[in-house]
Write an enzyme that holds these catalytic residues in place. Structure first.
Site, PDB file in Angstrom:
ATOM      1  N   LYS A   1     -29.601  -1.276   6.635  1.00  0.00           N
ATOM      2  CA  LYS A   1     -28.136  -1.195   6.746  1.00  0.00           C
ATOM      3  C   LYS A   1     -27.622  -1.924   7.984  1.00  0.00           C
ATOM      4  O   LYS A   1     -28.362  -2.241   8.904  1.00  0.00           O
ATOM      5  CB  LYS A   1     -27.696   0.261   6.696  1.00  0.00           C
ATOM      6  CG  LYS A   1     -27.931   0.840   5.298  1.00  0.00           C
ATOM      7  CD  LYS A   1     -27.199   2.113   5.025  1.00  0.00           C
ATOM      8  CE  LYS A   1     -27.359   2.482   3.538  1.00  0.00           C
ATOM      9  NZ  LYS A   1     -26.754   3.769   3.213  1.00  0.00           N
TER      10      LYS A   1
ATOM     11  N   ARG B   1     -35.171   6.816   1.442  1.00  0.00           N
ATOM     12  CA  ARG B   1     -34.840   5.806   0.434  1.00  0.00           C
ATOM     13  C   ARG B   1     -34.962   4.441   1.092  1.00  0.00           C
ATOM     14  O   ARG B   1     -34.212   4.127   2.029  1.00  0.00           O
ATOM     15  CB  ARG B   1     -33.419   6.041  -0.095  1.00  0.00           C
ATOM     16  CG  ARG B   1     -32.998   5.105  -1.211  1.00  0.00           C
ATOM     17  CD  ARG B   1     -31.585   5.447  -1.703  1.00  0.00           C
ATOM     18  NE  ARG B   1     -31.208   4.638  -2.863  1.00  0.00           N
ATOM     19  CZ  ARG B   1     -30.642   3.435  -2.788  1.00  0.00           C
ATOM     20  NH1 ARG B   1     -30.380   2.899  -1.597  1.00  0.00           N
ATOM     21  NH2 ARG B   1     -30.336   2.772  -3.892  1.00  0.00           N
TER      22      ARG B   1
END
Length: 337
Positions: free
Chosen positions: A278, A313
């Site tokens: 991210k 994840r």
């Protein structure tokens, strides 16, 4: 005044006699930070209300056959042309199945299949198009591999089609607020769910997100969503919560959530964390290209595991598995070949 109870997880081998095991997992705690919207204090764990302690200590149930007493890895399989990190890499069925095969070989415990990008600015994908992207891939994985599969969708029609194709879990980034039929379907089909917090939808979520207190606001949202899902007929033990790092949150919001991540154990559910590649990892770790953010992603993931988070994840399965196996070996001071 509402109080929030955050256990302070420890993993040291020298465990006090009165320490409690957190969520039936690999960490323990003997202190709790009690938070309000006006401040915080530290108390001994035994001073917390009995119902709070029960939710903090109850072992988390297996989900889709996966034990929650050890950290697990969810491998990301985006069958989209426009996901932020790997868009277009796996959006043909043969490439998607090959990548799932590779992730399982590298140590993924679960494959998360998504047919609609949730990157900032992404637009809505019609149901039939999302089904066409995901259902054939899930069916092919199910035929070839004995691995749990989650479908990353906000839509009841997509969930129904992909569960029929072989998906085991529904992972909704909208927290079951986008499609009012989705929770009822999951309850009737007895499908475990993952419920995530997001402020706004993918198209607008990064347009100046704002909170009174990001940690407590996200907790309140997930608490309300968990209670709604339980009322709909989904057992608490079959619900995984996700604070939604990067979904309607600034870099500082992300750091504040990660810093006190263990608060979410008091919901009595397993916790999923998705930070892989991210933007904040690229910013802090000076890695502008998403595909070169594995080191930062693993670093934040291991910090979450120290807080007792049950599922990571990730895009980079091999790197995460290697790091996680090493961390657990050091934590236990043993290695069994």
């Amino acid at each position: 005044m509402k109080r929030y109870f955050r256990p302070i997880p420890q993993s040291d081998l020298h465990r006090p006699a009165d320490a409690l095991t957190l969520a039936g997992g690999w960490t323990w705690f003997d202190r709790i930070e009690v938070l309000t919207r006006e401040g915080a204090e530290l108390i001994a764990a035994k001073e917390a209300p009995s119902d709070v302690l029960q939710r903090l200590t109850d072992p988390r149930a297996n989900i889709a056959g996966l034990p929650m007493e050890r950290p697990t890895i969810m491998g990301i399989l985006n069958v989209t042309p426009d996901s932020f990190s790997d868009g277009g890499d796996h959006n043909a069925p043969d490439r998607a199945v090959a990548h799932a095969r590779q992730m399982v070989a590298q140590g993924a415990d679960l494959i998360d299949v998504g047919g609609e990008s949730t990157r900032p600015g992404a637009t809505l994908v019609p149901d039939d198009q999302e089904i066409a992207r995901t259902a054939p891939v899930i069916a092919a994985i199910r035929v070839e591999m004995d691995v749990p599969i989650s479908i990353d969708t906000r839509k009841a029609a997509v969930a129904k089609a992909t569960v029929q194709a072989g998906a085991d879990i529904v992972n909704d980034v909208s927290g079951f607020t986008f499609d009012t039929d989705l929770a009822g379907y999951c309850a009737s089909a007895k499908v475990p769910v993952m419920v995530m917090h997001a402020q706004g939808d993918p198209q607008t979520m990064q347009d100046a997100p704002c909170y009174d207190d990001v940690l407590l606001d996200v907790f309140d949202f997930l608490e309300e969503r968990v209670e709604a899902l339980v009322a709909a007929g989904i057992p608490r033990g079959q619900i995984i919560v996700d604070p939604g790092i990067g979904f309607g949150k600034t870099l500082q919001h992300n750091l504040l959530l990660l810093n006190r991540l263990s608060l979410f154990h008091s919901l009595g559910c397993a916790i999923l964390l998705g930070v892989s590649r991210k933007r904040f990892i690229g910013t802090i770790g000076k890695a502008p290209e998403p595909k070169y953010r594995a080191a930062g992603s693993v670093s934040v993931g291991l910090r979450a595991v120290m807080d007792g988070v049950q599922m990571l994840r990730v895009h980079d399965v091999a790197e995460t598995r290697s790091a996680l196996d090493l961390w657990m070996a050091v934590h236990r001071a043993e290695y069994n070949e």
